[in-house]
Design an enzyme around this catalytic site. Sequence first.
Site, PDB file in Angstrom:
ATOM      1  CG  HIS A   6      64.500  18.105 -98.090  1.00 25.13           C
ATOM      2  ND1 HIS A   6      64.691  16.769 -97.809  1.00 25.13           N
ATOM      3  CD2 HIS A   6      63.176  18.257 -98.362  1.00 25.13           C
ATOM      4  CE1 HIS A   6      63.524  16.136 -97.915  1.00 25.13           C
ATOM      5  NE2 HIS A   6      62.593  17.016 -98.242  1.00 25.13           N
TER       6      HIS A   6
ATOM      7  N   GLY B 179      65.021  20.908-102.149  1.00 27.79           N
ATOM      8  CA  GLY B 179      63.644  20.513-101.841  1.00 27.79           C
ATOM      9  C   GLY B 179      62.850  21.543-101.052  1.00 27.79           C
TER      10      GLY B 179
ATOM     11  CG  HIS C  14      59.688  14.415 -99.225  1.00 29.87           C
ATOM     12  ND1 HIS C  14      58.577  15.213 -98.983  1.00 29.87           N
ATOM     13  CD2 HIS C  14      59.616  14.036-100.522  1.00 29.87           C
ATOM     14  CE1 HIS C  14      57.876  15.327-100.107  1.00 29.87           C
ATOM     15  NE2 HIS C  14      58.480  14.612-101.061  1.00 29.87           N
TER      16      HIS C  14
ATOM     17  CG  ASP D 257      55.192  15.825 -96.931  1.00 22.51           C
ATOM     18  OD1 ASP D 257      55.298  15.273 -95.804  1.00 22.51           O
ATOM     19  OD2 ASP D 257      56.150  16.388 -97.500  1.00 22.51           O
TER      20      ASP D 257
ATOM     21  CG  ASP E 252      58.298  15.894 -94.725  1.00 21.55           C
ATOM     22  OD1 ASP E 252      57.838  17.040 -94.560  1.00 21.55           O
ATOM     23  OD2 ASP E 252      58.502  15.381 -95.857  1.00 21.55           O
TER      24      ASP E 252
ATOM     25  CE1 TYR F 151      54.897  21.198-100.004  1.00 22.63           C
ATOM     26  CE2 TYR F 151      54.975  18.811 -99.780  1.00 22.63           C
ATOM     27  CZ  TYR F 151      55.580  20.049 -99.639  1.00 22.63           C
ATOM     28  OH  TYR F 151      56.837  20.140 -99.115  1.00 22.63           O
TER      29      TYR F 151
ATOM     30  CG  ASP G 112      62.165  20.709-106.159  1.00 19.76           C
ATOM     31  OD1 ASP G 112      61.167  20.713-106.922  1.00 19.76           O
ATOM     32  OD2 ASP G 112      62.657  19.676-105.678  1.00 19.76           O
TER      33      ASP G 112
HETATM   34 ZN   LIG Z   1      58.123  16.488 -97.370  1.00 16.93          ZN
END
Ligand SMILES: [Zn+2]
Length: 622
Positions: free
Chosen positions: A147, A155, A184, A271, A182, A315, A105
């Site tokens: 992250h 990440g 995540h 994302d 996000d 992405y 990553d």
């Molecule tokens: Zn993310």
Amino acid sequence: MNAHRPSRPDRPDRPDRPILVFGPWSGRYDFGPGHPLTPRRFGPGIDLIRTMTDLAGGGRIRKLAPEPASNDELCWVHDARYVEVVRRFSEQPFAGWEAGIGPGDTPAFAGMHEASAAVAGGSIRAMEAIVGGEAAHAMHPGGGLHHAMPDRASGFCVYDDPALAIARARQAGLRVLYVDLDVHHGDGVQAIHADDAGVLTLSIHQSGQTLFPGTGSVAELGEGTAAGTSLNLPMDPGTGERGWLAALRAVLPEVAATFRPDVVVSQHGADAHAWDPLANLRLTTTAMGAAARLVHSIAHRWAGGRWLATGGGGYDAYRVVPRSWSLVWLAASHLEPPSAVPAAWRERWSGEAEQYGQAPLPEWLDDEPNAGLRLDGTQEAADRGAVETAGLLRELAVPALVRAAGDLGWWRALADLGAAAQPETAGKPPAEGAPDAQKASPAGSAGPSSAASATPSAATPGDHPEILDDVDAATWLRLDMADRVMAPGDQAAGHTLVLAALQSPHRVRVTAASVAGRVVGAVISAAPEGRRLLLAVGVAPTHRRRGLGRELLGRHVRLADASAGPWDAAVTVAERDPFEPLARSTRAAIARGLLEGAGFRVERAAGPVGAADPEALVARRG
Ligand SMILES: [Zn+2]
Ligand SMILES: [Zn+2]
């Protein structure tokens, strides 16, 4: 109005000139060809921001070019040893694997320290512009590296720029609401500020059970005095714009009203979009734009307009990221989003988009409903789950009085606010380094857990408040309210809420303690149906620890109409003074003593509330 912030002279907000944080350093944060977090996104992204701003009549964009943050600044949230490791990788990018950096990553690259420090510097300088009153809003598309942890990369994130911007705001004495959109979980920001009760993080993300980084469950509420300041809305895979937006709208405005931030920091990773290759939610740019405008409205309503927005993941660098960024930027610029994506922009970027398999470029800024995907059973179940999760988090994180006010239509945390927000608390932030007056008053906490103390000190003679039983609306109108008696805390909002409650058909009863016409303590209950609900027991910081809450609650319960029926009360982690919260266990012990003293039978909450907040209490009487 703004009387609780005497150190902040009113002055007009300056929302018309937001700052865009972007410059030559932005593109140097580059893990190499083939890595999903590509600097190629800045080409079409910044171009679309410019094009849309022109089209909407926004004029020249005010820019701030990021420069690397200093070592000292990075060490506000990172370990010095970790920064040294990053520097070493920066000079020798092929040397091994350490502190989360290595193949995978977050690979090493030449110059990675300076490039990462520049992302951090962009967010720190943007926060300084906001703290200094140079701009109300700033957006940093290259930021949002949420992250990164104190001692390791994670990440795609090396230095945690949102956490650093928050640290900068805290140095200026500002309370920070962080909203992470996000896909995540915003784990780094949550972890770095987890023990600071002056920072509330709310992250909505795909559940950690099915996606990196694996954390972000509803039960991660924070601990000690900061319990209740880490909030998470995990979404099942397949959740669409309806469930996601409903969940956010159910929780964010009331949480903001209760916490009363001085500045909002938000992370707008793109994302969560339906087309994103790395995750499984089904958002649209339409929902992302609506979320950005919601955050913007909250900044105006509760944080004097101060708002730093960052980018984040994303992405699908051609079809999604540029439109997502543009919607955030247009919200910060107070510009109506044009509906069409200009053909000229599409022509400029269609070749590159095709080369990377992200074509054709969309013709509209907003997506088709549900991003053109068929609404299937999985999504319907996920959307229902999102609303249930938000209901649980709301029960945990929003004080009972504010929830009742919303549910029964007395008061809304974000009433009638559209894209053009009405500044409620516009003003200059406190002077740099000045002690925050809001934090200087005696310890205590608001809400049912607050008022009584195990060791009440003797009241000063002559200063005992007058107790008013069964206050009616006409009496309430003649009173004003001290600050921080109960949620939503803000005097004007709290007064308005209680007045509307007293005028409602829900058999609201108020027992108040007043000093010279100012309410310094109150107990509120309502009986919208058969049972009577205890909604709040609160005492202002100046009158805590004297047994006033116990006295008010005792009278309130004794004098209640016998026909009101049995009583219910529930006390979760939400019931606290957000400015000076006591430790979670202390809050629970005080609430239990107060309720038992008034004849309630108290037990620990069962079910999902008890599982997420083990010290939550339920109480019954009669
Ligand atoms: Zn993310
Ligand atoms: Zn604004």
